[in-house]
Design a protein around this motif. Structure first.
Motif, mmCIF file in Angstrom:
data_model
loop_
_atom_site.group_PDB
_atom_site.id
_atom_site.type_symbol
_atom_site.label_atom_id
_atom_site.label_comp_id
_atom_site.label_asym_id
_atom_site.label_seq_id
_atom_site.Cartn_x
_atom_site.Cartn_y
_atom_site.Cartn_z
ATOM 1 N N ILE A 47 -2.489 -7.130 -5.074
ATOM 2 C CA ILE A 47 -2.190 -5.809 -4.495
ATOM 3 C C ILE A 47 -0.928 -5.232 -5.123
ATOM 4 O O ILE A 47 -0.875 -4.045 -5.478
ATOM 5 C CB ILE A 47 -2.035 -5.937 -2.968
ATOM 6 C CG1 ILE A 47 -3.364 -6.323 -2.325
ATOM 7 C CG2 ILE A 47 -1.519 -4.622 -2.369
ATOM 8 C CD1 ILE A 47 -3.274 -6.650 -0.852
ATOM 9 N N LEU A 48 0.093 -6.063 -5.275
ATOM 10 C CA LEU A 48 1.343 -5.589 -5.873
ATOM 11 C C LEU A 48 1.149 -5.181 -7.326
ATOM 12 O O LEU A 48 1.781 -4.232 -7.800
ATOM 13 C CB LEU A 48 2.413 -6.682 -5.767
ATOM 14 C CG LEU A 48 2.863 -7.068 -4.355
ATOM 15 C CD1 LEU A 48 4.017 -8.050 -4.427
ATOM 16 C CD2 LEU A 48 3.243 -5.844 -3.538
ATOM 17 N N TYR A 49 0.274 -5.877 -8.038
ATOM 18 C CA TYR A 49 0.010 -5.523 -9.442
ATOM 19 C C TYR A 49 -0.681 -4.167 -9.527
ATOM 20 O O TYR A 49 -0.363 -3.352 -10.398
ATOM 21 C CB TYR A 49 -0.847 -6.608 -10.093
ATOM 22 C CG TYR A 49 -1.155 -6.337 -11.545
ATOM 23 C CD1 TYR A 49 -0.147 -6.392 -12.519
ATOM 24 C CD2 TYR A 49 -2.445 -6.013 -11.948
ATOM 25 C CE1 TYR A 49 -0.426 -6.130 -13.848
ATOM 26 C CE2 TYR A 49 -2.734 -5.749 -13.272
ATOM 27 C CZ TYR A 49 -1.727 -5.815 -14.220
ATOM 28 O OH TYR A 49 -2.003 -5.545 -15.540
ATOM 29 N N ILE A 50 -1.625 -3.915 -8.610
ATOM 30 C CA ILE A 50 -2.292 -2.608 -8.582
ATOM 31 C C ILE A 50 -1.285 -1.499 -8.277
ATOM 32 O O ILE A 50 -1.288 -0.424 -8.901
ATOM 33 C CB ILE A 50 -3.428 -2.623 -7.545
ATOM 34 C CG1 ILE A 50 -4.524 -3.592 -7.980
ATOM 35 C CG2 ILE A 50 -3.995 -1.218 -7.349
ATOM 36 C CD1 ILE A 50 -5.586 -3.824 -6.931
ATOM 37 N N LEU A 51 -0.401 -1.763 -7.300
ATOM 38 C CA LEU A 51 0.635 -0.780 -6.966
ATOM 39 C C LEU A 51 1.573 -0.554 -8.152
ATOM 40 O O LEU A 51 1.984 0.581 -8.417
ATOM 41 C CB LEU A 51 1.426 -1.252 -5.753
ATOM 42 C CG LEU A 51 0.709 -1.201 -4.409
ATOM 43 C CD1 LEU A 51 1.565 -1.843 -3.335
ATOM 44 C CD2 LEU A 51 0.375 0.226 -4.031
#
Length: 221
Positions: A47-51
């Motif tokens: 999720i953090l990588y997508i953000l």
């Protein structure tokens, strides 16, 4: 106890302990999260990588590692929003003290950086392209006011959304002891649906706060 007692930041006259709930999220993250890759840590890192990719696109090619601060703000707000859904846990993001503490320093830092390094660019933002000469003084006033109220709108949007959902759940919950048993199942279903809605609002509002902060930062670069 009044309707707004759940938003009272002081549990006693002398020591306001409710604000300690802001740090509760650290208890739910075990040490293995940092040492051994688990399924939950892999999902969260995804999720953090997508953000990170989305924020990097919004900021621009000169972002370096600038997305880190916006991801951190997103994570902090998300944890506090979700913790506020648990019974007897103080919702710190429902107070302007908390939300303004996040929004105001970000906005002030953007303004200081923009006016020091890109003064011409900042002045150009005050007059939108294609504005007639007669309207330019008014547009400067309007753009200046809209720019100055940005931290307030960020803070009020987050706090108001948190308060509205919690108040609605509190109002429905207080009627449980006085209604007929035949209506009680419908009340429970409504409360469950509201809880699901509030979970979605918790995610959406943290995302909106982080994205708008990212957009404001992209205007000063």
């Amino acid at each position: 106890m009044s309707l707004f007692s759940s938003f009272d930041p002081a549990t006693s006259t002398y020591v306001p302990m409710n604000w300690l709930s802001t740090l509760l999220w650290m208890i739910f993250i075990p040490l293995s999260f940092w040492l051994i890759p688990t399924r939950s840590s892999s999902i969260w890192k995804g999720i953090l990588y997508i953000l990170h990719k989305e924020f990097k696109t919004l900021i621009g090619p000169s972002s370096w590692g600038g997305t880190f601060i916006f991801i951190s703000v997103f994570s902090l707000i998300l944890y506090n929003n979700f913790l506020g859904l648990f019974p007897y846990v103080f919702t710190s993001t429902s107070h302007l003290v908390m939300t303004l503490t996040l929004a105001l320093p970000l906005w002030v830092s953007f303004m200081i950086y923009g006016w020091i390094n890109n003064s011409i660019h900042m002045l150009a933002h005050l007059v939108p392209q294609g504005t007639p000469p007669l309207l330019m003084p008014f547009m400067v006033c309007i753009e200046t006011i809209s720019n100055m109220i940005r931290p307030g709108t960020l803070a009020v949007r987050l706090a108001a959304n948190m308060i509205a959902g919690h108040l609605l759940m509190t109002l429905l919950g207080n009627t449980g002891s006085s209604i007929l048993m035949s209506i009680l199942p419908f009340l429970l279903i409504t409360q469950i649906l509201l809880l699901i809605l509030e979970s979605a609002v918790a995610i959406i509002q943290s995302y909106v706060f982080a994205v708008l902060s990212t957009l404001y930062s992209s205007e000063v670069t």
